[in-house]
Scaffold this active site. Structure first.
Site, PDB file in Angstrom:
ATOM      1  NE  ARG A 297      -3.729  -2.020   1.791  1.00 48.69           N
ATOM      2  CZ  ARG A 297      -3.955  -3.299   2.724  1.00 48.69           C
ATOM      3  NH1 ARG A 297      -3.386  -3.265   3.637  1.00 48.69           N
ATOM      4  NH2 ARG A 297      -4.988  -4.133   2.132  1.00 48.69           N
ATOM      5  CE  LYS A 319       0.271  14.080 -13.706  1.00 50.99           C
ATOM      6  NZ  LYS A 319       0.211  14.817 -15.422  1.00 50.99           N
ATOM      7  CD  GLU A 361       8.645  16.235 -22.630  1.00 51.75           C
ATOM      8  OE1 GLU A 361       8.099  17.125 -22.306  1.00 51.75           O
ATOM      9  OE2 GLU A 361       8.014  14.541 -22.271  1.00 51.75           O
ATOM     10  CE  LYS A 408       6.654  17.199 -14.217  1.00 51.97           C
ATOM     11  NZ  LYS A 408       6.326  16.193 -14.544  1.00 51.97           N
ATOM     12  CD  GLU A 418      -2.813  17.105 -15.464  1.00 55.23           C
ATOM     13  OE1 GLU A 418      -1.825  16.272 -15.547  1.00 55.23           O
ATOM     14  OE2 GLU A 418      -3.682  17.125 -16.612  1.00 55.23           O
ATOM     15  NE  ARG A 422       1.717  17.544 -12.419  1.00 52.03           N
ATOM     16  CZ  ARG A 422       2.071  16.284 -11.914  1.00 52.03           C
ATOM     17  NH1 ARG A 422       2.179  17.329 -10.416  1.00 52.03           N
ATOM     18  NH2 ARG A 422       2.911  15.903 -12.240  1.00 52.03           N
ATOM     19  CG  ASN A 426      -1.305  17.733 -20.155  1.00 53.15           C
ATOM     20  OD1 ASN A 426      -0.573  17.099 -19.620  1.00 53.15           O
ATOM     21  ND2 ASN A 426      -2.166  17.615 -19.131  1.00 53.15           N
ATOM     22  CG  HIS A 429       2.552  15.770 -23.502  1.00 53.01           C
ATOM     23  ND1 HIS A 429       3.362  17.123 -23.398  1.00 53.01           N
ATOM     24  CD2 HIS A 429       3.389  15.156 -22.173  1.00 53.01           C
ATOM     25  CE1 HIS A 429       4.717  16.674 -23.217  1.00 53.01           C
ATOM     26  NE2 HIS A 429       4.430  15.614 -22.130  1.00 53.01           N
ATOM     27  CG  HIS A 433       0.298  11.148 -24.333  1.00 54.63           C
ATOM     28  ND1 HIS A 433       0.023  11.452 -23.616  1.00 54.63           N
ATOM     29  CD2 HIS A 433       2.179  10.934 -23.983  1.00 54.63           C
ATOM     30  CE1 HIS A 433       0.763  11.531 -22.324  1.00 54.63           C
ATOM     31  NE2 HIS A 433       2.091  11.357 -22.997  1.00 54.63           N
ATOM     32  CG  HIS A 445       7.666  11.153 -24.296  1.00 51.23           C
ATOM     33  ND1 HIS A 445       6.292  11.118 -24.565  1.00 51.23           N
ATOM     34  CD2 HIS A 445       7.676  11.924 -24.134  1.00 51.23           C
ATOM     35  CE1 HIS A 445       5.594  11.532 -23.341  1.00 51.23           C
ATOM     36  NE2 HIS A 445       6.505  12.787 -23.159  1.00 51.23           N
TER      37      HIS A 445
HETATM   38  P1  NAD Z   1      13.124   5.592 -21.247  1.00 52.02           P
HETATM   39  O1  NAD Z   1      13.263   5.711 -20.114  1.00 52.02           O
HETATM   40  O2  NAD Z   1      12.908   4.621 -22.510  1.00 52.02           O
HETATM   41  O3  NAD Z   1      15.256   6.325 -21.625  1.00 52.02           O
HETATM   42  C1  NAD Z   1      15.749   6.500 -22.890  1.00 52.02           C
HETATM   43  C2  NAD Z   1      16.942   5.792 -23.226  1.00 52.02           C
HETATM   44  O4  NAD Z   1      17.869   5.851 -22.758  1.00 52.02           O
HETATM   45  C3  NAD Z   1      15.938   4.041 -23.218  1.00 52.02           C
HETATM   46  O5  NAD Z   1      17.024   2.970 -23.997  1.00 52.02           O
HETATM   47  C4  NAD Z   1      17.681   3.882 -21.701  1.00 52.02           C
HETATM   48  O6  NAD Z   1      17.503   2.442 -21.758  1.00 52.02           O
HETATM   49  C5  NAD Z   1      18.270   4.964 -22.317  1.00 52.02           C
HETATM   50  N1  NAD Z   1      18.942   5.308 -20.833  1.00 52.02           N
HETATM   51  C6  NAD Z   1      18.290   5.996 -19.919  1.00 52.02           C
HETATM   52  N2  NAD Z   1      19.527   6.595 -19.286  1.00 52.02           N
HETATM   53  C7  NAD Z   1      20.773   6.843 -19.684  1.00 52.02           C
HETATM   54  C8  NAD Z   1      21.887   6.755 -19.336  1.00 52.02           C
HETATM   55  N3  NAD Z   1      22.548   7.699 -18.935  1.00 52.02           N
HETATM   56  N4  NAD Z   1      22.455   7.044 -20.990  1.00 52.02           N
HETATM   57  C9  NAD Z   1      22.947   5.603 -21.838  1.00 52.02           C
HETATM   58  N5  NAD Z   1      21.486   5.392 -21.748  1.00 52.02           N
HETATM   59  C10 NAD Z   1      20.496   5.791 -21.436  1.00 52.02           C
HETATM   60  O7  NAD Z   1      12.237   7.130 -22.080  1.00 52.02           O
HETATM   61  P2  NAD Z   1      12.805   8.248 -21.305  1.00 52.02           P
HETATM   62  O8  NAD Z   1      12.868   8.854 -22.303  1.00 52.02           O
HETATM   63  O9  NAD Z   1      13.430   8.946 -20.381  1.00 52.02           O
HETATM   64  O10 NAD Z   1      11.241   9.110 -20.875  1.00 52.02           O
HETATM   65  C11 NAD Z   1      10.447   8.173 -21.254  1.00 52.02           C
HETATM   66  C12 NAD Z   1       9.233   8.212 -20.690  1.00 52.02           C
HETATM   67  O11 NAD Z   1       8.765   8.551 -19.531  1.00 52.02           O
HETATM   68  C13 NAD Z   1       7.406   8.043 -20.859  1.00 52.02           C
HETATM   69  O12 NAD Z   1       7.045   6.364 -21.084  1.00 52.02           O
HETATM   70  C14 NAD Z   1       6.857   9.362 -20.134  1.00 52.02           C
HETATM   71  O13 NAD Z   1       5.580   8.260 -20.722  1.00 52.02           O
HETATM   72  C15 NAD Z   1       7.823   9.321 -19.399  1.00 52.02           C
HETATM   73  N6  NAD Z   1       6.931  10.595 -18.718  1.00 52.02           N
HETATM   74  C16 NAD Z   1       6.082  10.368 -17.431  1.00 52.02           C
HETATM   75  C17 NAD Z   1       6.274  11.953 -17.051  1.00 52.02           C
HETATM   76  C18 NAD Z   1       5.988  11.997 -15.424  1.00 52.02           C
HETATM   77  O14 NAD Z   1       5.139  12.692 -15.298  1.00 52.02           O
HETATM   78  N7  NAD Z   1       5.637  11.041 -15.368  1.00 52.02           N
HETATM   79  C19 NAD Z   1       6.540  13.102 -18.155  1.00 52.02           C
HETATM   80  C20 NAD Z   1       7.172  12.115 -19.105  1.00 52.02           C
HETATM   81  C21 NAD Z   1       7.377  12.022 -19.650  1.00 52.02           C
END
Ligand code: NAD
Length: 544
Positions: A297, A319, A361, A408, A418, A422, A426, A429, A433, A445
């Site tokens: 939990r 999130k 971003e 942010k 949100e 907030r 988006n 997005h 998305h 993304h």
């Molecule tokens: P990811 O986590 O898939 O990382 C991208 C790639 O980079 C992966 O292959 C990973 O293994 C590699 N990688 C990570 N760090 C590395 C490093 N230092 N050196 C070499 N390779 C590395 O993607 P992302 O772009 O970090 O995040 C995208 C995700 O985040 C999506 O799922 C999106 O929906 C989510 N997101 C969440 C929020 C939130 O508020 N929670 C906001 C925006 C995006």
């Protein structure tokens, strides 16, 4: 770790210190005020009665007592407090020092407003200021600065102070330091963005009392690169850490991955008092945060983002979640981390296309609320489009990440769940998305956010809420770092509209957009008719 605010008389140390203390949730200590309270005399009177030597002894005692406090504070220092090498060594050992730098004219103006308050600037023959000065006149300030030039120039964390609002100076201090605190959603938590974050991790973990066992979650790229470094820090603290490796990439942001984490927590015997670690990009962070939200939990988790995208965006805000085949992030929970440490040295291993994803971003944040971020874009353009090495020092790179993230932080502070503003985050997005969804994540993304933001700017122009030419300007920004801006050729319009209608931001049967009005301003809750959307997409594809 304390935060020491230092700088010449009149640089605003107390005002800025007070703002930072409030933002960081810390007590504020004004060293001069402490000395005045303990002696029941003004600093000016202490100088008159005891001379500078007497004052410095009192200052040293007050500094030792303040630095010995185990609760991290913000401490503003007198303008000569760190001339003494012992004082400086103590401040450096017990915290970070930020130096407020100001030009002579600014300081003179401020000193003139309160004549006689600063003894070294208004009392003849008591200290470094040998020439008898007239209170508030220009010469003494210039002389003091010149006498202390080498000393004042030796502090690496510096912020230029001028006649900007003190809140803006405090913003700049936070960007230089990379220290933030987010409250409003459950327990408040600290964020640190620094070039050597993992080396300092222990300092920030100790107050969390994380117990003696943990799980470090990474993916197939991040765990081999950085898992052992983080594990070594934890083991030095007497914490037994198991490593769990998830497959890399959005396609694996599934409930199966969450189940893998629950199993790992079970095997490691993770209890409610323990903390688990996410070491990776947004996918690892979202999954680990969600597994932590649902395990027993809810247990605490620490986020160690390693992509630019997760440092500036995904890694903060609380999130968490996973995707379903029917849509992105359909499962999820608000479950903020207990601590976020972004070690920007991990970005050196980031593939170029992941830099671009993160910059999407960051540019989005510039459009939402900080156009000054765009001054960094030429350096990124040379790096990503012309193949040059990144012309930013590690310190400047960390400051960029911190400043981009701060947009942010400011928004989620105002609206953690949100309910209103907030939704500005988006931007790009709603269409973005849907593009990810329809292309089965063939478009990443960041790329989808870039395309989505440009298309949403077009919509904003179309309905007359944005200035003419905004879409073209935004398009140029994304293109300058090699991001796509047009909808993929052949993308099915009905599928895109269908994907948007499943988007969780749909409310009252309507898809709501956050649309840009100008660079630096976004309007939320914008409803666009299906017809308008269809026309825009068709026009786009015809042009392509
Ligand atoms: P990811 O986590 O898939 O990382 C991208 C790639 O980079 C992966 O292959 C990973 O293994 C590699 N990688 C990570 N760090 C590395 C490093 N230092 N050196 C070499 N390779 C590395 O993607 P992302 O772009 O970090 O995040 C995208 C995700 O985040 C999506 O799922 C999106 O929906 C989510 N997101 C969440 C929020 C939130 O508020 N929670 C906001 C925006 C995006």
């Amino acid at each position: 770790m304390h935060l020491f605010i230092y700088g010449p008389p009149g640089s605003g140390k107390s005002t800025i210190g007070r703002i930072l203390a409030a933002r960081l949730g810390r007590s504020f200590v004004d060293l001069d005020a402490v000395i005045e309270a303990s002696t029941r005399q003004s600093i000016r009177d202490i100088f008159a009665l005891e001379g500078e030597r007497g004052f410095r002894l009192r200052e040293q005692k007050a500094l030792r007592e303040a630095a010995a406090d185990v609760t991290p504070c913000v401490i503003s220092l007198g303008g000569g407090a760190l001339l003494d090498p012992d004082n400086r060594a103590l401040a450096e050992a017990s915290g970070e020092i930020v130096f407020l730098q100001a030009d002579v004219a600014t300081l003179e103006g401020r000193v003139a407003k309160r004549p006689g308050v600063r003894p070294l600037l208004s009392t003849a023959g008591t200290g470094e200021c040998k020439t008898p000065p007239a209170a508030g006149s220009g010469k003494p300030v210039a002389q003091l600065l010149s006498e202390r030039a080498e000393h004042y120039g030796s502090f690496p964390n510096r912020v230029m102070v001028s006649d900007i609002p003190p809140e803006s100076t405090a913003d700049a201090v936070q960007a230089v330091l990379g220290w933030y605190r987010v409250s409003g959603m459950g327990n408040a938590y600290d964020i640190h963005v620094v070039a050597d974050g993992f080396a300092r991790l222990q300092n920030w973990l100790e107050p969390l009392a994380i117990g003696q066992k943990t799980v470090i979650v990474g993916d197939a790229h991040t765990l081999p690169l950085y898992g052992s470094r983080v594990k070594a820090v934890l083991e030095a603290m007497g914490v037994q850490a198991s490593l769990v490796m998830l497959p890399a990439g959005e396609a694996h942001k599934t409930i199966d991955a969450v189940r893998q984490l629950w199993n790992a927590f079970l095997q490691a015997g993770i209890e409610r008092k323990n903390v688990v670690f996410a070491l990776g990009g947004g996918v690892v962070g979202d999954l680990t945060g969600f597994a932590a939200a649902t395990w027993l939990r809810g247990i605490r988790w620490v986020n160690l983002p390693t992509t630019l995208l997760s440092m500036v965006d995904a890694g903060i805000g609380g999130k968490t979640g996973a995707d379903l085949p029917e849509g992105k992030n359909l499962i999820g929970a608000f479950h903020p981390p207990a601590l976020v440490v972004s070690d920007t040295s991990t970005l050196t291993s980031l593939p170029l296309h992941e830099w671009r994803n993160g910059l999407a971003e960051a540019i989005k944040h510039a459009i939402i609320g900080d156009p000054a971020l765009l001054t960094y874009m030429p350096a990124f353009s040379a790096f990503l489009k012309q193949g040059e090495s990144l012309a930013l020092t590690p310190r400047a790179c960390a400051a960029f990440v911190a400043q981009a993230m701060a947009v942010k932080v400011r928004i989620i502070q105002q609206d953690p769940f949100e309910k209103g503003i907030r939704a500005a985050l988006n931007l790009g997005h709603t269409i973005g998305h849907a593009i990810e969804q329809v292309t089965h994540f063939g478009v990443s993304h960041g790329e989808a956010v870039a395309i989505g933001t440009v298309q949403e700017a077009r919509l904003a122009e179309e309905i007359g809420s944005a200035e003419a030419g905004l879409a073209a300007r935004i398009e140029a920004l994304f293109s300058s770092v090699g991001l796509p801006t047009a909808l993929p050729i052949g993308l099915s319009v009905p599928a895109l509209k269908e994907a948007m209608s499943v988007d969780k931001k749909k409310a009252d049967g309507l898809v709501r957009f956050a649309l840009p009005v100008a660079v630096g301003e976004v309007r939320i809750n914008q409803v666009i008719s299906d017809h308008m959307l269809g026309v825009l997409v068709h026009v786009q594809q015809r042009e392509a």
